[in-house]
Design a protein around this motif. Structure first.
Motif, PDB file in Angstrom:
ATOM      1  N   ARG A  12      -6.043   0.335  -1.562  1.00 13.64           N
ATOM      2  CA  ARG A  12      -5.414   1.609  -1.955  1.00 13.64           C
ATOM      3  C   ARG A  12      -3.907   1.426  -2.046  1.00 13.64           C
ATOM      4  O   ARG A  12      -3.310   0.665  -1.297  1.00 13.64           O
ATOM      5  CB  ARG A  12      -5.714   2.698  -0.921  1.00 13.64           C
ATOM      6  CG  ARG A  12      -7.172   3.022  -0.767  1.00 13.64           C
ATOM      7  CD  ARG A  12      -7.396   4.005   0.363  1.00 13.64           C
ATOM      8  NE  ARG A  12      -6.769   5.305   0.101  1.00 13.64           N
ATOM      9  CZ  ARG A  12      -6.732   6.292   0.984  1.00 13.64           C
ATOM     10  NH1 ARG A  12      -7.243   6.126   2.194  1.00 13.64           N
ATOM     11  NH2 ARG A  12      -6.168   7.444   0.678  1.00 13.64           N
ATOM     12  N   ARG A  13      -3.305   2.120  -3.012  1.00 10.70           N
ATOM     13  CA  ARG A  13      -1.860   2.342  -3.003  1.00 10.70           C
ATOM     14  C   ARG A  13      -1.715   3.831  -2.773  1.00 10.70           C
ATOM     15  O   ARG A  13      -2.014   4.624  -3.656  1.00 10.70           O
ATOM     16  CB  ARG A  13      -1.210   1.946  -4.331  1.00 10.70           C
ATOM     17  CG  ARG A  13      -1.114   0.461  -4.583  1.00 10.70           C
ATOM     18  CD  ARG A  13      -0.046   0.199  -5.641  1.00 10.70           C
ATOM     19  NE  ARG A  13      -0.278  -1.010  -6.401  1.00 10.70           N
ATOM     20  CZ  ARG A  13       0.106  -2.225  -6.021  1.00 10.70           C
ATOM     21  NH1 ARG A  13       0.726  -2.372  -4.863  1.00 10.70           N
ATOM     22  NH2 ARG A  13      -0.130  -3.266  -6.776  1.00 10.70           N
ATOM     23  N   PHE A  14      -1.293   4.174  -1.596  1.00 10.23           N
ATOM     24  CA  PHE A  14      -1.292   5.591  -1.231  1.00 10.23           C
ATOM     25  C   PHE A  14      -0.346   6.391  -2.133  1.00 10.23           C
ATOM     26  O   PHE A  14       0.732   5.912  -2.485  1.00 10.23           O
ATOM     27  CB  PHE A  14      -0.888   5.743   0.240  1.00 10.23           C
ATOM     28  CG  PHE A  14      -1.905   5.176   1.193  1.00 10.23           C
ATOM     29  CD1 PHE A  14      -3.018   5.916   1.544  1.00 10.23           C
ATOM     30  CD2 PHE A  14      -1.771   3.891   1.703  1.00 10.23           C
ATOM     31  CE1 PHE A  14      -3.959   5.404   2.415  1.00 10.23           C
ATOM     32  CE2 PHE A  14      -2.714   3.374   2.572  1.00 10.23           C
ATOM     33  CZ  PHE A  14      -3.806   4.128   2.923  1.00 10.23           C
ATOM     34  N   ASN A  31      -3.065   7.707  -4.274  1.00 11.16           N
ATOM     35  CA  ASN A  31      -4.292   7.669  -5.087  1.00 11.16           C
ATOM     36  C   ASN A  31      -4.271   6.575  -6.158  1.00 11.16           C
ATOM     37  O   ASN A  31      -4.842   6.748  -7.224  1.00 11.16           O
ATOM     38  CB  ASN A  31      -4.523   9.033  -5.747  1.00 11.16           C
ATOM     39  CG  ASN A  31      -3.296   9.500  -6.523  1.00 11.16           C
ATOM     40  OD1 ASN A  31      -2.363   8.729  -6.703  1.00 11.16           O
ATOM     41  ND2 ASN A  31      -3.308  10.741  -6.964  1.00 11.16           N
ATOM     42  N   GLN A  32      -3.598   5.469  -5.881  1.00 13.40           N
ATOM     43  CA  GLN A  32      -3.628   4.329  -6.793  1.00 13.40           C
ATOM     44  C   GLN A  32      -4.349   3.170  -6.115  1.00 13.40           C
ATOM     45  O   GLN A  32      -4.560   3.174  -4.900  1.00 13.40           O
ATOM     46  CB  GLN A  32      -2.206   3.902  -7.176  1.00 13.40           C
ATOM     47  CG  GLN A  32      -1.421   4.952  -7.952  1.00 13.40           C
ATOM     48  CD  GLN A  32      -0.047   4.441  -8.317  1.00 13.40           C
ATOM     49  OE1 GLN A  32       0.146   3.277  -8.632  1.00 13.40           O
ATOM     50  NE2 GLN A  32       0.942   5.332  -8.261  1.00 13.40           N
ATOM     51  N   TYR A  33      -4.703   2.146  -6.918  1.00  9.20           N
ATOM     52  CA  TYR A  33      -5.451   1.015  -6.379  1.00  9.20           C
ATOM     53  C   TYR A  33      -4.951  -0.282  -7.001  1.00  9.20           C
ATOM     54  O   TYR A  33      -4.376  -0.294  -8.100  1.00  9.20           O
ATOM     55  CB  TYR A  33      -6.953   1.178  -6.660  1.00  9.20           C
ATOM     56  CG  TYR A  33      -7.539   2.419  -6.022  1.00  9.20           C
ATOM     57  CD1 TYR A  33      -8.001   2.386  -4.708  1.00  9.20           C
ATOM     58  CD2 TYR A  33      -7.601   3.621  -6.727  1.00  9.20           C
ATOM     59  CE1 TYR A  33      -8.515   3.529  -4.105  1.00  9.20           C
ATOM     60  CE2 TYR A  33      -8.112   4.773  -6.132  1.00  9.20           C
ATOM     61  CZ  TYR A  33      -8.566   4.722  -4.822  1.00  9.20           C
ATOM     62  OH  TYR A  33      -9.069   5.850  -4.228  1.00  9.20           O
ATOM     63  N   VAL A  53       0.821  -1.216   0.000  1.00  8.85           N
ATOM     64  CA  VAL A  53       0.000   0.000   0.000  1.00  8.85           C
ATOM     65  C   VAL A  53       0.858   1.269   0.000  1.00  8.85           C
ATOM     66  O   VAL A  53       0.340   2.375   0.226  1.00  8.85           O
ATOM     67  CB  VAL A  53      -0.970  -0.003   1.200  1.00  8.85           C
ATOM     68  CG1 VAL A  53      -1.979  -1.131   1.063  1.00  8.85           C
ATOM     69  CG2 VAL A  53      -0.215  -0.121   2.521  1.00  8.85           C
ATOM     70  N   HIS A  98      -9.416   1.726   6.216  1.00  8.62           N
ATOM     71  CA  HIS A  98      -8.480   2.788   5.820  1.00  8.62           C
ATOM     72  C   HIS A  98      -7.626   2.348   4.626  1.00  8.62           C
ATOM     73  O   HIS A  98      -7.163   3.184   3.833  1.00  8.62           O
ATOM     74  CB  HIS A  98      -7.577   3.144   7.013  1.00  8.62           C
ATOM     75  CG  HIS A  98      -6.503   4.140   6.692  1.00  8.62           C
ATOM     76  ND1 HIS A  98      -6.770   5.445   6.338  1.00  8.62           N
ATOM     77  CD2 HIS A  98      -5.142   4.014   6.665  1.00  8.62           C
ATOM     78  CE1 HIS A  98      -5.632   6.088   6.103  1.00  8.62           C
ATOM     79  NE2 HIS A  98      -4.631   5.244   6.303  1.00  8.62           N
ATOM     80  N   HIS A 118     -10.444   0.558  -0.940  1.00  8.70           N
ATOM     81  CA  HIS A 118     -11.164   1.483  -1.818  1.00  8.70           C
ATOM     82  C   HIS A 118     -12.524   1.768  -1.184  1.00  8.70           C
ATOM     83  O   HIS A 118     -13.128   0.905  -0.543  1.00  8.70           O
ATOM     84  CB  HIS A 118     -11.343   0.839  -3.197  1.00  8.70           C
ATOM     85  CG  HIS A 118     -11.831   1.783  -4.255  1.00  8.70           C
ATOM     86  ND1 HIS A 118     -13.113   2.268  -4.285  1.00  8.70           N
ATOM     87  CD2 HIS A 118     -11.195   2.329  -5.336  1.00  8.70           C
ATOM     88  CE1 HIS A 118     -13.270   3.067  -5.322  1.00  8.70           C
ATOM     89  NE2 HIS A 118     -12.113   3.119  -5.987  1.00  8.70           N
ATOM     90  N   GLU A 119     -13.002   2.965  -1.372  1.00 10.52           N
ATOM     91  CA  GLU A 119     -14.265   3.369  -0.745  1.00 10.52           C
ATOM     92  C   GLU A 119     -15.423   2.427  -1.078  1.00 10.52           C
ATOM     93  O   GLU A 119     -16.302   2.189  -0.251  1.00 10.52           O
ATOM     94  CB  GLU A 119     -14.629   4.798  -1.170  1.00 10.52           C
ATOM     95  CG  GLU A 119     -13.716   5.857  -0.566  1.00 10.52           C
ATOM     96  CD  GLU A 119     -14.098   7.264  -1.027  1.00 10.52           C
ATOM     97  OE1 GLU A 119     -15.076   7.374  -1.797  1.00 10.52           O
ATOM     98  OE2 GLU A 119     -13.430   8.223  -0.622  1.00 10.52           O
ATOM     99  N   THR A 155     -10.459  -4.519  -3.427  1.00  7.53           N
ATOM    100  CA  THR A 155      -9.653  -3.470  -4.038  1.00  7.53           C
ATOM    101  C   THR A 155      -9.015  -2.632  -2.928  1.00  7.53           C
ATOM    102  O   THR A 155      -9.717  -2.048  -2.108  1.00  7.53           O
ATOM    103  CB  THR A 155     -10.499  -2.583  -4.957  1.00  7.53           C
ATOM    104  OG1 THR A 155     -11.142  -3.403  -5.936  1.00  7.53           O
ATOM    105  CG2 THR A 155      -9.629  -1.554  -5.674  1.00  7.53           C
TER     106      THR A 155
END
Length: 584
Positions: free
Chosen positions: A151-153, A155-157, A106, A120, A123-124, A149
């Protein structure tokens, strides 16, 4: 505990003895003192032994602690360097523990992951679904898997496969007695696998499209080449029918035109066959057949070719066998071997055909077969060329020669023979010649009990009813060919139409006895014309014979399914055309 009690007893005895000595009237008993000293000596030895044991235990303890630390270090090293991410959640979904791999996935640190709610990291779109499932997951002891899914902090996933299992023993996770439920998660990043799968699907789709485009190209190429060949071979046949009107030089020239046209036709057929074999679409129709008939047909096909090269074709034996094969395909395989033996021979050489019984050996059984040997007196094959002799487009030492051919005949032959349960091979001595052989299983006496021998047919001239024939064809040269043929043949009359619409109109007026119908017409095509005619009660009974340069298996199957009465492929064999016309 026993040693401690003994020590207290001895101490009490010694104190009593000292007190006794200190009194003026006290007397010392030597036996009592000696006994006490003995017991003290024994106790001293016991203490020394205990001391040694304690020393050993301390050493073992230090060793155990060292091994424990080493094991723990290895565990943490494996835990943090694992290829999968690990997360432990408490009963509220807070991350209690994670490893370095998860933090790397992440794009953050372990500290930034721990003590935060698991959502946290998601993905939302995953939040609601996870919160709804979380409580039931804690109560379910069975392993569960799902895709999520992450998050890759910042703003990537990425997509991951998450394995989840509830935990009963929490002591190794936390010393906090308030911890009442945990969930272990193992996270596998499968984004690369998904991308590879998507790329594979895309590549497969592209390959299928390319294959369809290739098949369409080959089909159209076949049509475009067969159409002019129809005129070349057709008019050559008409001229050869009237050879008494030609001098010897003219006859020879016409024969060369005819043979060259047939060679080009064979090349077209080879390319189409190779394409079908390559894509696994070649079809076989097994039937009982007499080997002698197939061999005789094969020799008749190559005989003019052998005469052209001044090669003698010799058949050594006359024995017959009954086979279960695709008659046309086996004939094609034999013709390919005979043609090669003639092409690659020496001037005034010979090709000998020798047939005898043999055995095909496989893991399960030995299968009786007929071995067909084609022996030539040609140049032979060099050692360096032998390993690739059955590879497509390989022509061995003939690559730079002026011998005609594409180099796919043997590759096609090998596929045909193996598809029919046979095998193929060769031996060759350079500068002496080659022997190519085919093994094909034959039927036993028990297997041919149901085979009915065909009666020998005596062919006599037949009287045919004169027919009015309509030929619907847009190609001028093809119309001229049949007009020429029927002009010399007084049995039938021929009229022509240039399009489907004109043909339908003429059928209504002229009421022909038979219709020859090209399929590739401008406007409405031949399939539609046939459908219109068959759906009209006034024309439904008129036999319709399709004539097409599209000679692919798919097209022939479509023709058979489209209520045509018969079909002919271009280039048209004029004798076959007349035989077909006379059937109706």
């Amino acid at each position: 505990m026993t040693t401690d009690r003994n020590f207290l007893t001895l101490r009490k005895q010694a104190e009593d003895l000292i007190l006794k000595i200190s009194k003026p009237e006290g007397e010392i008993n030597p036996d009592e003192v000696g006994k006490l000293l003995h017991e003290l000596s024994v106790h001293q030895i016991e203490l020394e032994l205990q001391n040694e044991e304690l020393h050993v235990s301390e050493t073992e303890l230090r060793k155990t602690n060292f091994e424990l630390k080493k094991t723990r270090d290895i565990f943490y090293q494996l835990y943090h360097q694992s290829p999968a991410g690990y997360i432990t959640l408490d009963s509220n979904g807070i991350v209690i523990q994670t490893n370095q791999k998860m933090a790397d996935m992440v794009y953050t640190s372990i500290k930034a992951v721990e003590k935060k709610h698991f959502t946290h990291l998601l993905h939302e779109k995953e939040h609601t679904a996870f919160r709804m499932k979380f409580k039931s997951l804690l109560k379910n002891e069975a392993n569960q898997k799902m895709k999520m899914t992450f998050r890759r902090f910042p703003n990537q996933y990425f997509t991951a496969l998450v394995e989840m299992r509830s935990v009963d023993d929490y002591s190794f996770i936390s010393e906090d007695s308030s911890v009442t439920g945990c969930l272990h998660l193992v996270i596998h990043d499968i984004s690369e696998s998904i991308k590879m799968e998507e790329d594979l699907i895309k590549a497969k789709d592209n390959a299928e499209k390319a294959n369809m485009a290739k098949n369409e190209f080959l089909s159209r190429m076949s049509h475009e080449l067969r159409t002019p060949l129809n005129g070349i071979l057709g008019f050559a046949q008409i001229l050869l029918m009237e050879k008494e009107k030609l001098n010897e030089t003219q006859q020879k020239s016409i024969r060369i035109i005819y043979e060259s046209g047939h060679h080009l036709l064979r090349l077209i057929s080879d390319i189409l066959d190779y394409s079908k074999i390559e894509t696994g679409r070649i079809e076989f129709i097994s039937e009982k057949a007499r080997f002698s008939e197939i061999l005789a047909e094969s020799i008749n096909i190559v005989q003019p070719f052998a005469e052209r090269y001044s090669i003698d074709v010799i058949l050594q034996n006359k024995k017959d066998w009954v086979l279960m094969v695709d008659r046309a395909r086996l004939r094609q395989a034999i013709v390919n071997l005979l043609t090669n033996a003639i092409k690659y021979n020496k001037p005034q050489g010979s090709v000998t055909i020798n047939c005898h019984e043999s055995i095909i050996k496989n893991r399960e059984m030995n299968i009786p077969c007929i071995r067909i040997e084609v022996i030539d007196t040609g140049k032979g094959i060099q050692e360096k060329d032998k390993s690739n002799i059955f590879a497509a487009f390989e022509r061995g030492g003939a690559k730079t020669s002026n011998i005609e051919g594409t180099g796919i005949g043997l590759s096609i032959t090998k596929n045909i023979v193996e598809a029919m349960g046979g095998q193929i091979g060769f031996t060759s001595v350079y500068e002496q010649g080659s022997t190519f052989w085919i093994d094909i299983p034959f039927l036993s006496e028990a297997e041919i009990d149901n085979l009915i021998d065909e009666e020998v047919q005596v062919f006599r001239p037949k009287l045919y009813k004169q027919k009015k024939i309509l030929y619907i064809e847009d190609n001028k040269h093809n119309r001229n060919l049949l007009e020429n043929l029927f002009e010399n043949n007084k049995e039938h009359t021929l009229t022509t139409a240039e399009s489907g619409e004109e043909g339908i109109a003429k059928v209504s007026v002229e009421k022909p006895d038979l219709i020859l119908l090209d399929l590739n017409l401008p406007g409405i095509d031949g399939f539609k014309v046939n459908e219109i005619l068959k759906n009209n009660s006034e024309t439904a009974a008129i036999p319709v014979i399709s004539v097409s340069a599209y000679a692919t298996t798919e097209m022939i199957e479509r023709i058979k399914e489209s209520s045509f009465d018969d079909f002919l492929t271009k280039p048209i064999n004029l004798q076959k055309l007349m035989d077909t016309v006379n059937k109706y």
